[in-house]
Write a protein that holds these residues in place. Structure first.
Motif, short mmCIF file in Angstrom:
data_model
loop_
_atom_site.label_atom_id
_atom_site.label_comp_id
_atom_site.label_asym_id
_atom_site.label_seq_id
_atom_site.Cartn_x
_atom_site.Cartn_y
_atom_site.Cartn_z
N LYS A 123 -29.60 11.89 76.14
CA LYS A 123 -29.66 12.63 77.40
C LYS A 123 -30.75 13.70 77.43
N LYS A 124 -31.25 14.09 76.25
CA LYS A 124 -32.22 15.19 76.19
C LYS A 124 -33.18 14.95 75.03
N LYS A 125 -34.46 15.04 75.34
CA LYS A 125 -35.46 14.90 74.29
C LYS A 125 -35.52 16.19 73.48
N GLU A 126 -35.13 16.10 72.21
CA GLU A 126 -35.26 17.24 71.32
C GLU A 126 -35.33 16.72 69.88
N LEU A 127 -36.05 17.44 69.06
CA LEU A 127 -36.17 17.07 67.65
C LEU A 127 -34.90 17.45 66.90
N PRO A 128 -34.65 16.78 65.78
CA PRO A 128 -33.47 17.14 64.98
C PRO A 128 -33.56 18.57 64.48
N GLN A 129 -32.42 19.18 64.29
CA GLN A 129 -32.37 20.52 63.71
C GLN A 129 -33.00 20.44 62.31
N GLY A 130 -33.88 21.38 61.99
CA GLY A 130 -34.54 21.39 60.69
C GLY A 130 -35.67 20.38 60.55
N ASN A 131 -36.19 19.87 61.68
CA ASN A 131 -37.25 18.86 61.63
C ASN A 131 -38.44 19.30 60.77
N ASP A 132 -38.98 20.48 61.03
CA ASP A 132 -40.18 20.91 60.31
C ASP A 132 -39.94 21.01 58.81
N ARG A 133 -38.80 21.56 58.42
CA ARG A 133 -38.46 21.67 57.00
C ARG A 133 -38.32 20.29 56.37
N TYR A 134 -37.61 19.39 57.06
CA TYR A 134 -37.41 18.04 56.53
C TYR A 134 -38.76 17.32 56.37
N VAL A 135 -39.58 17.34 57.41
CA VAL A 135 -40.86 16.64 57.37
C VAL A 135 -41.74 17.18 56.24
N ALA A 136 -41.70 18.48 56.00
CA ALA A 136 -42.52 19.10 54.95
C ALA A 136 -42.08 18.69 53.55
N THR A 137 -40.80 18.33 53.39
CA THR A 137 -40.29 18.05 52.06
C THR A 137 -39.77 16.63 51.89
N ALA A 138 -39.83 15.81 52.92
CA ALA A 138 -39.21 14.48 52.90
C ALA A 138 -39.92 13.54 51.93
N PRO A 139 -39.15 12.66 51.29
CA PRO A 139 -39.76 11.60 50.50
C PRO A 139 -40.47 10.62 51.44
N SER A 140 -41.43 9.88 50.94
CA SER A 140 -42.13 8.93 51.81
C SER A 140 -41.19 7.81 52.26
N ASN A 141 -40.22 7.47 51.45
CA ASN A 141 -39.25 6.43 51.78
C ASN A 141 -37.96 7.11 52.27
N PRO A 142 -37.59 6.92 53.54
CA PRO A 142 -36.38 7.59 54.05
C PRO A 142 -35.10 7.14 53.36
N LYS A 143 -35.14 6.01 52.66
CA LYS A 143 -33.95 5.56 51.92
C LYS A 143 -33.62 6.51 50.77
N HIS A 144 -34.56 7.37 50.41
CA HIS A 144 -34.33 8.34 49.34
C HIS A 144 -33.79 9.68 49.86
N THR A 145 -33.49 9.73 51.14
CA THR A 145 -32.91 10.92 51.75
C THR A 145 -31.39 10.78 51.76
N ARG A 146 -30.70 11.86 51.46
CA ARG A 146 -29.24 11.85 51.58
C ARG A 146 -28.88 12.40 52.95
N TRP A 147 -28.63 11.51 53.88
CA TRP A 147 -28.33 11.88 55.24
C TRP A 147 -26.89 12.32 55.38
N GLU A 148 -26.65 13.20 56.34
CA GLU A 148 -25.29 13.56 56.74
C GLU A 148 -25.08 12.99 58.14
N TYR A 149 -24.08 12.13 58.28
CA TYR A 149 -23.79 11.50 59.56
C TYR A 149 -22.64 12.24 60.20
N HIS A 150 -22.96 13.16 61.10
CA HIS A 150 -21.92 13.99 61.69
C HIS A 150 -21.96 14.03 63.19
N ASP A 151 -22.96 13.41 63.81
CA ASP A 151 -23.11 13.53 65.26
C ASP A 151 -23.45 12.17 65.83
N ASP A 152 -22.50 11.58 66.52
CA ASP A 152 -22.76 10.30 67.16
C ASP A 152 -22.73 10.40 68.68
#
Length: 154
Positions: A123-152
């Motif tokens: 319903k609204k275009k917005e980036l995920p909370q913590g986008n800049d921090r995540y992008v700066a530190t993210a592994p190149s392969n997203p499968k190596h990220t430990r996601w939290e699934y809390h918002d559907d």
């Protein structure tokens, strides 16, 4: 002898070539059995992504379909990832089917349909909370990220 992954992907590719893809989804390239690109257009006039087209990259490992592929939205001169609460500006996607809810009955097209549905319900275009921090530190392969699934809800 072809691996399980290669046999499965050859069947998926054959199905796409003979049966086509659902509306709004198109196979851009499948030059190898390791990397495929699709375009996704969200259908309907009520979407916040009206008239936008996104590219999705899938990298398949040797254990596909037992393990889910690496899935990212493409960021280049032609395409940009959607601005969405579950999609980071580097194209990484936080979606439970690309993690604990993956099932070998899912396939490349069903992943595209899930992404299309996820975008359509936004319903609204917005980036995920913590986008800049995540992008700066993210592994190149997203499968190596430990996601939290809390918002559907988006």
């Amino acid at each position: 002898m072809a691996s399980l992954s290669s046999r499965r992907l050859m069947k998926e590719l054959s199905d796409i070539k003979t049966k086509g893809t659902p509306a709004g989804i198109a196979l851009l390239t499948a030059d190898s059995m390791q990397e495929w690109f699709f375009t996704i257009r969200v259908l309907g006039d009520e979407t916040v992504y009206k008239d936008e087209v996104f590219a999705l990259r899938m990298i398949f490992g040797d254990r596909y379909p037992i393990e889910y592929p690496q899935v990212t939205f493409v960021a280049n001169k032609e395409y940009q990832p959607p601005v969405h609460p579950h999609i980071y500006s580097n194209g990484h996607v936080c979606a439970s089917i690309l993690g604990p809810e993956w099932s070998p009955v899912l396939n490349a097209v069903s992943i595209c349909l899930t992404m299309q549905s996820m975008l359509a319900s936004c319903k609204k275009k917005e980036l995920p909370q913590g986008n800049d921090r995540y992008v700066a530190t993210a592994p190149s392969n997203p499968k190596h990220t430990r996601w939290e699934y809390h918002d559907d809800t988006v």
